[in-house]
Scaffold this active site. Structure first.
Site, short mmCIF file in Angstrom:
data_model
loop_
_atom_site.label_atom_id
_atom_site.label_comp_id
_atom_site.label_asym_id
_atom_site.label_seq_id
_atom_site.Cartn_x
_atom_site.Cartn_y
_atom_site.Cartn_z
N CYS A 22 89.29 63.26 63.53
CA CYS A 22 90.54 62.54 63.58
C CYS A 22 91.03 62.22 62.19
O CYS A 22 90.28 61.77 61.34
CB CYS A 22 90.38 61.23 64.35
SG CYS A 22 90.19 61.51 66.09
N THR A 1524 89.20 65.02 69.51
CA THR A 1524 88.51 64.42 70.65
C THR A 1524 88.56 62.90 70.62
O THR A 1524 88.52 62.27 71.67
CB THR A 1524 87.04 64.88 70.68
OG1 THR A 1524 86.45 64.60 69.40
CG2 THR A 1524 86.95 66.35 70.96
N CYS A 1525 88.62 62.31 69.43
CA CYS A 1525 88.63 60.85 69.39
C CYS A 1525 89.92 60.28 69.92
O CYS A 1525 90.01 59.08 70.21
CB CYS A 1525 88.39 60.35 67.97
SG CYS A 1525 89.58 60.96 66.79
N ALA A 1526 90.95 61.09 70.05
CA ALA A 1526 92.23 60.64 70.60
C ALA A 1526 92.58 61.39 71.88
O ALA A 1526 93.66 61.19 72.42
CB ALA A 1526 93.34 60.82 69.58
#
EC number: 2.3.2.26
Length: 1558
Positions: A22, A1524-1526
């Site tokens: 991210c 992936t973190c969002a």
């Protein structure tokens, strides 16, 4: 030209296919073409960035730290005090030099501007001024400087020939207001506002206009009235459509600032803006719409007293726009405060305008209000002035609107508005009928959900108006369908005379209009019995149904309140006028005898006297049910009669009762309760011990065998019918009647805190610390006649209200014990036990003296209102506190830690041993008894709960009002030591059983001890009607869960007795009732309301019934409510505050708990050593309450995505075969490909279950057992830590293993769920064993062979030895009699196999798992869930794509894509075509985990977002990438669906396993 606050455009290259780390740049929009980007613009751009659901805090913090560290903390750097002082001194010197330099520059600039006449020179000076203002601090700008600059800048802002000079002059004005807000007054004095408005009314240059909007927004903050008078509202709104969204927000902020300070005169300056504002309500930008809504709310408040102006507002389409926003479609886009404010605005419009009244009906407002009530969180509380003015209570606002939509019943000939409204409804009866159809069922639901006194009164008031005004025959069907008779019977149990009066008025109106229809229903539902009890309370003692027991005023007129918080009498609760005067508010409009007189009138007018003097008042069905119940009750009490007539009881009495309940004529709640069916069934199932034994310990030994037979009999009756367990069969109908009875009977109190906010206080007892809520003042006195103890010397002590009485005893005992007093000289300190709520961190605004706040106990609904606390306390559970400290001091390695933990946390194998050890522990022995008002206080309660219990029990309002201010006198006495009595819950030996019980012994199901041994809730006496219902519900819920066990045992017994000869008859399929049928909506809402309260910070801060009932009967509460309770109890997480934005799904908080108060740890892990990294991580941080985040070695990704993938990889490693942890299932290898087995590592189709290990084996197939226990220990740590941090796990445990985690015992019948083949054979063997014993018993044991065989094969011919099937290295028994299995030793063989499979063979592994789990938090907290729910909590949704057709509803499309874009349509079709494994891969590619959280895609947080990926070359050659973190997917616009599927499959298969920048 310059642009202050301008952001860099995104310049990050896309990397193909891989999951990316991210970066905040991905969420910063490109800079605007406009050069005017001020601080406000920057702020709103940031808000837009947050709309992408991106949390980059961990990434941002990580980027500033050095790489290569294994553990990266966020601790501050250390330096000594001398260096710090030197640093601060140099900083102050720099600031002084800087300010001096700035002052000099300003003088020079002012001088230049004053003397400069050339445009080029003026522009240069203005440029320099903007630069200086951009970098100077607030202290650099003085009042004199601002006053001198203001006229110069205003003059230059009017420059007509040079737009650059205008731009920079206005920009300088903006900067000055930003730096020094008080300079707005100088600018206003020099006519800056008219000059700016002039530029906006005749726009020549867009950048100048945008800068004008920025400047006006700054000025309007300080000078709103001047802006209003200069026409700023119309100036900023006139051409608003021509600006970008961010600039539109700035313009609306200006209007908001002005509308918040509207004067009481001259409304014209803002009324002309209403059409534009109404049009802006249609925009899609949430912040923009909320600002517009705020403006309109303030305008309506300003003109609320003018019907003409309200009509003018309606003519501009205001109501149409507002109702659209309130509808379900647009609801989730508004914050809760704005949403409630719009409802309040409609209240004012409907109250003061007939046009608004008419328009609301014509726009079908009733359906919107119905949907709001159906989905509202029902956060009821007493409506203090703060709540009413702030529109913080959604249900309360809806009820106010409904009251305004229904004219008052009392006629006022002088009120033309009321007459016009009545005339409209009279001419449009269909609209009134539509309103009643929509809202009456919802009002009944709200009333029954545990709402406060005020909300309940509002519901009744609306219903009374609808019934009175409506004359349609359709109302009859609506009232019958809504069960109005049953509802009214429940209302009459309330004690408030306002609600009783309304209920009587509703009853009288119904009887006046429809007496021929409702007269019988009122008798059937007990309405007339309740009315009679109002007149003759002594009759109430003869009824089991709760009836009225005397009038008690809700607000005592003699009680004094502070003027600020004076609570309205219910007569004024929904009045649209201002708050009554103190004298008016304290006097009730109802006469004291009004309730009695109206009840007497109804009784005399509509009911014959003989119905109250004989059995004629009872319906036929009630008399029949009562007769059956009495017969069953008498047989339950006589064991001999019951044994001789078992078949009669089974076939006649139970069947007759169930036939009545399921008959054509519906049994009312009143009939069900009064018949005694519940009491008779409870006593039948408990074999009469329920009545004879209050402690439940009389059910011992062979009684369990007879009890199981009775459960079997009830189960058989419930299973009868062509479609067992359909909605119209016995068990569901019985459960439904019990739920209705519980709703009518229970009166558990709700305790809410709605007073002014309190500051922190100091609690000397038990720990001596500051707490963020009020403390209780207690004087401890020695009880009269107590000679063994000393007096407590302190006058009074401040006590933590949420500390347990046990911890208070730990504080007090050394002070009052004579033995301790003698040792005081040699002992410098004493041990203080941890309170239930641990010491809390104090803040700088702590206060040790909270103000006295009135507390009202609502007798009608037992709702107490307590002072509201201030702030959000950061809590930790006491168990967690101790573990954190232990964890910090631990320095041992992984192996030592595991072995030590296994030893220290090992639990006894049986419940009997645990109880015996606890009873024999000297530390746990009670030393002091406490008494309040001569009433004994339960040591299991907190002090707060104990005092509340006394207040509720005494129904004492005055005590409640002084809860926090008065000094509570608590007497103490030395506890009497009693000889411990061992529990008698153990099963008997076969020798102790009679011949009728000999067969039943061998198939005992282990759930009866839990039913009959525990106390459900201490607030209720046993037996009592409410306790009876709870107990029977608990029995039925357990029977439902163990239905397979019961029916399998019944089939085995039938085979043993020769009733069936075919072993295939043992293979049964048993249906079950859905678990949601056992959920009580009323109790769930009560618990939810209690947990939403600001004082509900731990279980000890809520009434005791909440904790006791959710422990003993968790099935009564919804899964979501228990999840919230679990988080509060296990983690001490604060609840979501009311000011947070409204979310209709409510799922976000369930899976992603608020962890803002917890520190975060970033851990470096290695992909090639996942288990080693996990073990080291857990060894260091399992005990610590920190949120763990993962960063992979030589990868830049960090945050949510890598962390979820890490847990997924650990789970995958621990599930692989070859570790010696899990049972092997050969069938799974035949059904799965080798690739799937290798990838998934799952080796059982029925879920993983521990592999049995013999206690004599240390090694098997080269695997050390010690390594197996270490891995189970690690597995427990990982699961608990993932649960604490809110991570989804990819596990595939069997149902039996989940039962072991929950502390439940397994039996023979559980084996079939983990190994169907073995379980089925063992049951058939058990049937042969029982058949042999049956024949032996009746043949005197003379014959040894009875021709018994296993499927026409002799047992000996099966060639079975005494080794565990599938594990030849585990020898079950040795010796001459245990070489080969035969009919003689078959019983021993079955017992040994069962023991090795589900008991002793796996006990050490399970204990290791629990020991690891307990390092994070106690596994006991999970016991409020069942096996399926536990799997859902740990692993999310099993079938995460069940709602595939609704996929688009839960995905956000942005940056070039909409739901109708061709690439998006293709993507959704491709996802639908994916098989299960492809969907799992896609999910892991996007989110980092192959499973979704509970609630599915709708609960995913951040929300799944799909944006257009801008490709440098051809789109078809690029690959999708993700963050992936969002949960952020960047999808290229592929030319075809086939090309997209090809690239997507390649990305999700080849793009796994690394995180890089994207």
């Amino acid at each position: 030209m310059e642009s202050r606050g301008q952001k860099r455009p995104e310049m990050v290259d896309e990397l193909p296919a891989d999951k990316r780390a991210c970066s905040s740049l991905d969420f910063r929009p490109s800079s605007s073409n406009s050069s005017v980007q001020t601080h406000m613009n920057s702020t709103h751009s940031t808000l837009e960035a947050h709309d992408h659901d991106m949390d980059t805090s961990s990434s941002a913090s990580a980027s500033s730290r050095s790489e290569g560290e294994h553990e990266k903390d966020s601790a501050y750097g250390s330096c000594d005090s001398d260096e710090m002082d030197q640093h601060h001194s140099s900083l102050r010197d720099y600031q002084r030099r800087r300010m001096s330099s700035d002052h000099g520059k300003f003088k020079s600039i002012i001088s230049s501007l004053s003397g400069q006449t050339e445009p080029s020179g003026q522009l240069a000076v203005l440029t320099e001024l903007c630069e200086v203002l951009s970098f100077c601090t607030e202290g650099s700008l003085s009042s004199m400087t601002s006053d001198l600059l203001s006229p110069l800048l205003v003059k230059l802002a009017k420059h007509e020939s040079n737009p650059d000079i205008m731009l920079f002059a206005i920009r300088a004005i903006t900067y000055i207001c930003d730096l020094y807000p008080r300079s707005a007054a100088f600018l206003v004095r020099h006519d800056a506002v008219p000059a700016l408005c002039q530029r906006l009314l005749a726009i020549e240059y867009q950048d100048v206009a945008e800068q004008c909007l920025q400047a006006l927004e700054k000025i309007s903050r300080e000078q709103p009235l001047a802006c209003l008078q200069a026409g700023a509202i119309m100036a900023v709104l006139n051409y608003i459509d021509f600006f970008s969204t961010s600039i539109q927000r700035v313009a609306l902020c200006t209007v908001v600032n002005i509308c918040k300070k509207l004067p009481s005169e001259s409304p014209s300056p803002f009324m002309e803006a209403v059409p534009i504002l109404c049009n802006l309500l249609q925009y899609e930008d949430r912040q923009l719409v909320e600002n517009v809504a705020t403006c309109l709310i303030k305008i309506v408040e300003r003109v609320a007293q003018s019907p003409e102006m309200l009509d003018e507002l309606c003519q501009h389409g205001l109501i149409q726009q507002v109702t659209h926003l309130l509808s379900i479609n647009g609801r989730t886009t508004l914050s809760k405060l704005i949403y409630n404010g719009l409802i309040g605005m409609l209240v004012k419009l409907a109250s003061g305008s007939v046009l608004a009244f008419r328009t609301s009906y014509e726009l079908n407002i009733s359906s919107i209000l119905r949907d709001i009530l159906a989905t509202s969180d029902l956060s009821h509380g007493l409506p203090t002035s703060h709540v009413i003015v702030g529109h913080c209570n959604q249900v309360y606002e809806v009820l106010k609107l409904l009251n305004e939509l229904l004219p008052g019943i009392t006629k006022d000939e002088n009120d033309q508005q009321v007459q016009d409204k009545e005339s409209f409804l009279a001419n449009n009866p269909d609209l009134l009928q539509k309103l009643g159809t929509d809202v009456i069922p919802m009002l009944i639901q709200v009333f029954n959900s545990g709402a406060s006194l005020y909300v309940c009164h509002g519901c009744l008031s609306v219903m009374y108006k609808i019934i009175t005004l409506s004359k349609s025959d359709m109302l009859v069907e609506l009232l019958k369908k809504s069960s109005i008779s049953s509802f009214l019977a429940g209302v009459f149990t309330r004690k408030d005379h306002h609600m009783l009066m309304l209920a009587l008025q509703i009853s009288e109106t119904i009887l006046q209009n429809f007496s021929d229809i409702f007269l019988k229903l009122f008798i059937k539902e007990g309405v007339f019995f309740a009315i009679d009890a109002l007149l003759t309370p002594e009759r109430s003692t003869q009824l089991m149904y709760p009836v009225y027991s005397g009038i008690q005023l809700s607000v005592d007129s003699s009680q004094k309140f502070t003027s600020r918080e004076a609570l309205r009498c219910l007569c004024y609760a929904f009045s649209t006028s201002q708050s009554p005067t103190p004298s008016e508010g304290g006097h009730c409009k109802l006469d004291k005898d009004s309730v009695h007189n109206l009840a007497q009138n109804i009784k005399t007018k509509y009911l014959a006297p003989e119905l109250y003097d004989s059995e004629k008042g009872l319906t036929d069905i009630l008399q029949q049910l009562r007769a059956y119940s009495n017969d069953l009750l008498s047989m339950s009490a006589d064991n001999s009669v019951c044994a001789q007539n078992e078949e009669k009881v089974n076939s006649i009495l139970l069947s007759q009762i169930m036939d009545k309940l399921t008959g054509k004529e519906q049994v009312s709640t009143f009939e069900f309760i009064e018949s005694g069916v519940v009491r008779s069934l409870v006593n039948y199932l408990s074999q009469g011990h329920y009545v004879s034994e209050n402690d439940g310990k009389g059910i011992v030994g062979g009684n369990y065998a007879a009890i199981e037979k009775r459960f079997e009999a009830l189960a058989r009756v419930c299973l009868q019918g062509s479609q067992p367990f359909s909605s119209d069969t016995a068990l569901p109908i019985l459960i439904r009647n019990l739920q209705n009875a519980l709703t009518s009977l229970e009166a558990f109190p709700i305790v809410l805190s709605n007073g002014p906010k309190l500051r922190h206080s100091y609690a000397a007892v038990p720990s001596g610390c500051s707490i963020p809520y009020p403390s209780l003042k207690v004087r401890f006195v020695r009880a009269e006649g107590e000679t063994w103890l000393n007096d407590c010397t302190e006058d009074f002590l401040t006590v933590d209200p949420f500390s347990s009485l046990h911890s208070i005893e730990g504080y007090l005992w050394p002070k009052v014990s004579k033995k301790s007093r003698k040792q005081e000289k040699s002992v410098s300190s004493h041990v203080v036990l941890q309170p239930e709520s641990p010491p809390l961190q104090s803040t700088s605004n702590a206060s040790s003296c909270p103000a006295e706040i009135p507390v009202i106990l609502g007798p009608g609904d037992m709702s107490t209102d307590l002072p509201e606390t201030q702030g959000e306390p950061k809590l930790s559970h006491p168990d967690e506190t101790a573990k954190v400290n232990a964890g910090e001091s631990s320095s041992s390695g992984t192996q030592g830690s595991v072995e030590k933990e296994l030893q220290s946390n090992a639990e006894p194998d049986s419940k009997l041993a645990r109880q015996h050890l606890a009873s024999c522990s000297n530390e746990a022995a009670q030393k002091l008894n406490f008494y309040l008002d001569e009433q004994y206080l339960d040591h299991q309660l907190t002090l707060y709960q104990a005092i509340l219990h006394q207040i509720v029990k005494q129904n004492d309002c005055s005590s409640g009002s002084k809860l926090w201010s008065q000094v509570h006198i608590i007497a103490y006495r030395k506890a009497v030591e009693s000889k411990d009595i061992l529990p008698t819950e153990c099963l008997p030996s076969p020798q102790d059983l009679s011949h009728d019980e000999v067969l039943a012994y061998y198939q005992q199901t282990p759930f009866f001890s839990d039913i009959f041994s525990c106390e459900l809730v201490s607030d209720l006496h046993r037996p009592s009607p409410t306790y009876d219902v709870l107990f029977l519900l608990k029995c039925l819920e357990s029977m439902n869960r163990f239905m397979f066990h019961l029916m399998s045992r019944e089939r085995i017994c039938a085979f043993a007795e020769g009733k069936v000869d075919n072993l295939d008859s043992l293979n049964i399929s048993v249906p079950s009732v859905p678990q949601n049928d056992f959920v009580s909506s009323k109790l769930t809402e009560k618990l939810e309301t209690q947990m939403r309260d600001s004082l509900a910070i731990c279980p000890g801060s809520m009434p005791s019934w909440c904790n006791q009932l959710i422990t003993s009967c968790p099935f009564l509460f919804s899964f979501e409510a228990r999840c919230k309770y679990f988080k509060m109890k296990a983690f001490g997480q604060p609840q979501i505050q009311p000011h947070m934005s409204y979310n209709s799904s409510g799922a976000e908080s369930d899976r992603r708990p608020s962890l803002g108060g917890l520190p975060r740890k970033k851990i470096l892990v290695y992909r090639n050593r996942i288990l080693e990294s996990a073990a080291q991580m857990m060894d260091q941080h399992a005990r610590n309450k920190v949120v763990l985040e993962v960063e992979y070695d030589e990868e830049v990704g960090t945050g949510l995505g890598p962390t979820l993938e890490f847990y997924t990889l650990v789970c995958r490693e621990l599930q692989k075969s070859g570790l010696g942890m899990w049972r092997d299932d050969p069938c799974s290898f035949a059904l799965k490909s080798n690739l799937q087995v290798e990838e998934m590592g799952i080796n059982s189709l029925y879920g993983l279950f521990p592999r049995p290990w013999s206690s004599t084996l240390d090694t098997s197939n080269g695997i050390q057992f010690s390594e197996v226990t270490k891995k189970f220990f690690l597995l427990g740590q990982v699961i608990a830590k993932a649960l604490q941090d809110g991570r989804v796990l990819d596990l595939h445990f069997s149902k039996a293993f989940y039962k072991l985690i929950l502390g439940k015992e397994l039996s023979l019948y559980d084996i079939q769920s983990l190994d169907p083949g073995l379980g089925r054979v063992l049951q058939e063997f058990q049937a042969l064993i029982n058949r042999k014993k049956f024949l032996e018993y009746f043949n005197g044991g003379n014959e040894l062979e009875y021709g018994l065989s296993f499927r026409e094969t002799r047992i000996e011919d099966l060639c079975l030895d005494f080794s565990l099937p599938g594990y030849p290295d585990i020898v079950l028994a040795s010796g001459h009699d245990h070489t080969m299995v035969n009919l003689t030793n078959l019983e021993n063989y079955v017992s040994l196999v069962v023991d090795a499979t589900v008991r002793s063979g796996i006990s050490r592994q399970v204990e290791a798992f629990k020991s690891g789990f307990n390092q994070v938090f106690s596994v006991e907290h999970l016991k409020i869930f069942n096996e399926q729910e536990l799997e859902r909590i740990l692993c999310g949704e099993h079938d995460c794509w069940a709602q595939i057709n609704e996929l688009a509803d839960h995905i956000k499309f942005d940056h070039g894509y909409t739901a109708s874009s061709p690439p998006i349509v293709n993507l959704l079709e491709i996802i639908q075509e994916f098989d299960h494994e492809q969907r799992r891969s896609f999910l892991q590619f996007v989110t980092g985990a192959p499973r979704l959280p509970p609630g599915g895609l709708a609960s995913l947080n951040p929300k799944l977002t799909i944006v257009r990926k801008h490709c440098s070359n051809r789109a078809d050659s690029d690959l999708p990438s993700v963050m992936t973190c969002a949960n952020y997917l960047k999808l290229p616009p592929y030319s075809s669906k086939e090309r997209m599927k090809e690239k997507l499959l390649y990305a999700i298969t080849e793009g796994q396993g690394s995180f890089h920048l994207s």
